[in-house]
Design a protein around this motif. Sequence first.
Motif, PDB file in Angstrom:
ATOM      1  N   ASN A  92     -11.771 -11.453  -3.434  1.00 26.40           N
ATOM      2  CA  ASN A  92     -13.021 -10.694  -3.452  1.00 26.40           C
ATOM      3  C   ASN A  92     -13.191  -9.856  -2.187  1.00 26.40           C
ATOM      4  OD1 ASN A  92     -13.700 -11.714  -5.952  1.00 26.40           O
ATOM      5  ND2 ASN A  92     -14.945 -13.393  -5.125  1.00 26.40           N
ATOM      6  N   ARG A  93     -12.682 -10.389  -1.066  1.00 25.33           N
ATOM      7  CA  ARG A  93     -12.825  -9.677   0.201  1.00 25.33           C
ATOM      8  C   ARG A  93     -11.896  -8.465   0.282  1.00 25.33           C
ATOM      9  NH1 ARG A  93     -11.653 -13.661   3.408  1.00 25.33           N
ATOM     10  NH2 ARG A  93      -9.688 -12.946   4.316  1.00 25.33           N
ATOM     11  N   VAL A  94     -10.691  -8.571  -0.286  1.00 25.44           N
ATOM     12  CA  VAL A  94      -9.700  -7.507  -0.086  1.00 25.44           C
ATOM     13  C   VAL A  94      -9.606  -6.518  -1.242  1.00 25.44           C
ATOM     14  CG1 VAL A  94      -8.327  -9.057   1.346  1.00 25.44           C
ATOM     15  CG2 VAL A  94      -7.739  -8.780  -1.068  1.00 25.44           C
ATOM     16  N   PHE A  95     -10.135  -6.869  -2.415  1.00 22.73           N
ATOM     17  CA  PHE A  95      -9.950  -5.961  -3.549  1.00 22.73           C
ATOM     18  C   PHE A  95     -10.505  -4.558  -3.309  1.00 22.73           C
ATOM     19  CE2 PHE A  95      -7.531  -8.580  -5.963  1.00 22.73           C
ATOM     20  CZ  PHE A  95      -7.487  -8.291  -7.326  1.00 22.73           C
ATOM     21  N   PRO A  96     -11.595  -4.384  -2.549  1.00 23.62           N
ATOM     22  CA  PRO A  96     -12.021  -3.007  -2.251  1.00 23.62           C
ATOM     23  C   PRO A  96     -10.985  -2.210  -1.468  1.00 23.62           C
ATOM     24  CG  PRO A  96     -13.822  -4.548  -1.867  1.00 23.62           C
ATOM     25  CD  PRO A  96     -12.598  -5.371  -2.107  1.00 23.62           C
ATOM     26  N   ASP A  97     -10.055  -2.892  -0.781  1.00 19.60           N
ATOM     27  CA  ASP A  97      -9.010  -2.204  -0.019  1.00 19.60           C
ATOM     28  C   ASP A  97      -7.792  -1.871  -0.869  1.00 19.60           C
ATOM     29  OD1 ASP A  97      -9.868  -2.189   2.931  1.00 19.60           O
ATOM     30  OD2 ASP A  97     -10.228  -4.265   2.330  1.00 19.60           O
ATOM     31  N   ARG A 177      -2.716   1.927   4.436  1.00 21.70           N
ATOM     32  CA  ARG A 177      -3.212   0.566   4.234  1.00 21.70           C
ATOM     33  C   ARG A 177      -2.219  -0.173   3.339  1.00 21.70           C
ATOM     34  NH1 ARG A 177      -9.700  -0.237   4.313  1.00 21.70           N
ATOM     35  NH2 ARG A 177     -10.048   0.816   6.307  1.00 21.70           N
ATOM     36  N   THR A 178      -1.660  -1.226   3.872  1.00 19.29           N
ATOM     37  CA  THR A 178      -0.560  -1.908   3.205  1.00 19.29           C
ATOM     38  C   THR A 178      -0.940  -2.439   1.831  1.00 19.29           C
ATOM     39  OG1 THR A 178       0.425  -2.506   5.334  1.00 19.29           O
ATOM     40  CG2 THR A 178       1.082  -3.821   3.426  1.00 19.29           C
ATOM     41  N   LEU A 179      -2.143  -2.980   1.691  1.00 15.93           N
ATOM     42  CA  LEU A 179      -2.529  -3.540   0.404  1.00 15.93           C
ATOM     43  C   LEU A 179      -2.593  -2.464  -0.676  1.00 15.93           C
ATOM     44  CD1 LEU A 179      -5.222  -6.187   1.399  1.00 15.93           C
ATOM     45  CD2 LEU A 179      -2.806  -6.537   0.874  1.00 15.93           C
ATOM     46  N   SER A 180      -3.124  -1.289  -0.328  1.00 15.80           N
ATOM     47  CA  SER A 180      -3.165  -0.198  -1.303  1.00 15.80           C
ATOM     48  C   SER A 180      -1.769   0.282  -1.650  1.00 15.80           C
ATOM     49  CB  SER A 180      -3.997   0.973  -0.760  1.00 15.80           C
ATOM     50  OG  SER A 180      -5.369   0.695  -0.859  1.00 15.80           O
ATOM     51  N   ILE A 200       1.693 -10.229  -2.943  1.00 16.12           N
ATOM     52  CA  ILE A 200       1.259 -11.627  -2.809  1.00 16.12           C
ATOM     53  C   ILE A 200       1.499 -12.108  -1.377  1.00 16.12           C
ATOM     54  CG2 ILE A 200       1.778 -14.007  -3.486  1.00 16.12           C
ATOM     55  CD1 ILE A 200       0.180 -12.607  -5.596  1.00 16.12           C
ATOM     56  N   ALA A 201       2.660 -11.764  -0.811  1.00 18.70           N
ATOM     57  CA  ALA A 201       2.961 -12.157   0.569  1.00 18.70           C
ATOM     58  C   ALA A 201       1.957 -11.538   1.538  1.00 18.70           C
ATOM     59  CB  ALA A 201       4.379 -11.738   0.932  1.00 18.70           C
ATOM     60  N   ALA A 202       1.607 -10.274   1.317  1.00 21.64           N
ATOM     61  CA  ALA A 202       0.632  -9.609   2.186  1.00 21.64           C
ATOM     62  C   ALA A 202      -0.732 -10.299   2.101  1.00 21.64           C
ATOM     63  CB  ALA A 202       0.508  -8.136   1.800  1.00 21.64           C
ATOM     64  N   LEU A 203      -1.122 -10.713   0.913  1.00 22.39           N
ATOM     65  CA  LEU A 203      -2.390 -11.420   0.752  1.00 22.39           C
ATOM     66  C   LEU A 203      -2.365 -12.769   1.459  1.00 22.39           C
ATOM     67  CD1 LEU A 203      -3.119 -10.556  -2.986  1.00 22.39           C
ATOM     68  CD2 LEU A 203      -4.368  -9.728  -0.985  1.00 22.39           C
ATOM     69  N   ASP A 210      -3.859 -13.762  10.183  1.00 21.37           N
ATOM     70  CA  ASP A 210      -3.042 -13.056  11.171  1.00 21.37           C
ATOM     71  C   ASP A 210      -3.523 -11.632  11.396  1.00 21.37           C
ATOM     72  OD1 ASP A 210      -0.921 -14.788  12.200  1.00 21.37           O
ATOM     73  OD2 ASP A 210      -0.286 -14.955  10.124  1.00 21.37           O
ATOM     74  N   VAL A 211      -4.092 -11.024  10.372  1.00 20.11           N
ATOM     75  CA  VAL A 211      -4.578  -9.648  10.476  1.00 20.11           C
ATOM     76  C   VAL A 211      -5.579  -9.434   9.351  1.00 20.11           C
ATOM     77  CG1 VAL A 211      -2.791  -8.654   8.964  1.00 20.11           C
ATOM     78  CG2 VAL A 211      -3.803  -7.231  10.765  1.00 20.11           C
ATOM     79  N   SER A 212      -6.522  -8.523   9.578  1.00 19.70           N
ATOM     80  CA  SER A 212      -7.479  -8.188   8.519  1.00 19.70           C
ATOM     81  C   SER A 212      -6.852  -7.165   7.576  1.00 19.70           C
ATOM     82  CB  SER A 212      -8.757  -7.619   9.123  1.00 19.70           C
ATOM     83  OG  SER A 212      -8.499  -6.350   9.724  1.00 19.70           O
ATOM     84  N   ALA A 213      -7.398  -7.071   6.393  1.00 17.58           N
ATOM     85  CA  ALA A 213      -6.907  -6.072   5.433  1.00 17.58           C
ATOM     86  C   ALA A 213      -7.030  -4.673   6.010  1.00 17.58           C
ATOM     87  CB  ALA A 213      -7.683  -6.188   4.124  1.00 17.58           C
ATOM     88  N   LYS A 214      -8.096  -4.428   6.737  1.00 18.69           N
ATOM     89  CA  LYS A 214      -8.337  -3.103   7.320  1.00 18.69           C
ATOM     90  C   LYS A 214      -7.289  -2.754   8.365  1.00 18.69           C
ATOM     91  CE  LYS A 214     -11.451  -2.752  10.450  1.00 18.69           C
ATOM     92  NZ  LYS A 214     -12.739  -2.759  11.186  1.00 18.69           N
ATOM     93  N   ASN A 215      -6.850  -3.724   9.126  1.00 20.76           N
ATOM     94  CA  ASN A 215      -5.895  -3.475  10.211  1.00 20.76           C
ATOM     95  C   ASN A 215      -4.439  -3.685   9.796  1.00 20.76           C
ATOM     96  OD1 ASN A 215      -7.879  -2.819  12.082  1.00 20.76           O
ATOM     97  ND2 ASN A 215      -8.215  -4.971  12.605  1.00 20.76           N
ATOM     98  N   MET A 216      -4.211  -4.086   8.556  1.00 21.69           N
ATOM     99  CA  MET A 216      -2.840  -4.242   8.068  1.00 21.69           C
ATOM    100  C   MET A 216      -2.337  -2.865   7.636  1.00 21.69           C
ATOM    101  SD  MET A 216      -1.335  -6.525   4.904  1.00 21.69           S
ATOM    102  CE  MET A 216      -1.099  -8.120   5.667  1.00 21.69           C
TER     103      MET A 216
END
Length: 438
Positions: A92-97, A177-180, A200-203, A210-216
Amino acid sequence: MQKCVGGVMTVALWASMVQADISENTTWPDSAVSGKTIQLASADVAVSIRPVPRPTVEALRVSAAVTARFQAWLGAFHERAKLQGISERTLNRVFPDMIFDEDILKRDRNQAEFSKPIWAYLDSAVSDTRVSNGRAAMQRHRQVLQQIEAVYGVEKEVVTAIWGLETSFGSYRGSNRTLSSLATLAFDARRAQFFETQLIAALRIVQAGDVSAKNMLGSWAGAMGHTQFMPTSYLDHAVDFDGDGRRDIWSDDPTDALASAASYLARHGWKKGQPWGVEVRLPEEFDYATAKRDFTLLPSDWAARGVVGRDGKPVLDHGQAAILLPAGRHGVALMIFDNFSVIEAYNGADAYVIGIGHLSDRLAGGAPFQSDWPRGERALSFTEKKELQTRLTNAGFDTKGIDGRTGPNTINAVRAYQLAQGLVPDGYPTATLLERLR
């Protein structure tokens, strides 16, 4: 790649992708402006006066359809991720990214069409500027690099060379942004399973704190930080060398990233004191059929066959070694050792491995390659390499796949064809060879 904001232009220069067989490896060129900010007056910023065409209705429909499919994919992925241990709270926290980025798919589609011969790649990878910048970077981080070498047994010059080829010593670590990036590539069918595994590994990395979604942040293909680790490599090999409780390869401080690269090489069997390779001189009567990775001898045995260092002396017996001819019989000849294969685990392209190895030698005070390259020889394009593979296979010399990459199977097929035709069997695919097959 240029971005203008308020009259300030940030320039991040990309080098051309090298040979199709190293198409996933990008090298940032050395440049006086790379990664720096240039102040420009308003009048200096070129602005087109042509009207910008509006998207067509059809284009908007396609875009809307793709976006809808991506959202549906995200919903299904949400459930698969939970089954693999990613918490509802993290999702829920990272899906917007996790946003679909069509530009990433365009890059992924186009990358294999870039082609450069190895000498053009090395001109950039081991330029005088990069060597100079690398020596300065080693001096700035001398204490940390010495500590890393003491712990992992990987020479500081090798670690610095990886840093230099991956991100020009940290000057450009990627801004995607790595997740995107990974979600877009996992949604795409071409290599969906590979990139979903990376996602999955990034999540898991984000979930561990280790890092926030924003800073990954990283490259468009998901490689991250100073040494461009993919998420699975991060999970397996990244280390907290500075002891702050996080394995941070993204910050301005490169300590954890450099140690992580050394950890990676050490776990893949790096042998301290053994060269990755040595430039050698071949005798006139050299048997080119023996210049292949699976034929190895001790350097003293190679010397008995007339293969010696460029200084005319036998190479020291550092271990079993093979002869590699990255540009055929008219280019540099290398005697390569087990450490060549260790660097290959980091990136499997011969040109990349040679770039890392040669840059590390130069950082240690070594000389440039002494032999000439066949600079008049035209490199085959991606399409031509696929044609070559097709024609070789049809002629009875199986390349074990038609992928436009000049790997060991294609080199062996070329060598077999050359032997059958009474040609010098150096395994090097040329435009002349392709023409002969036609």
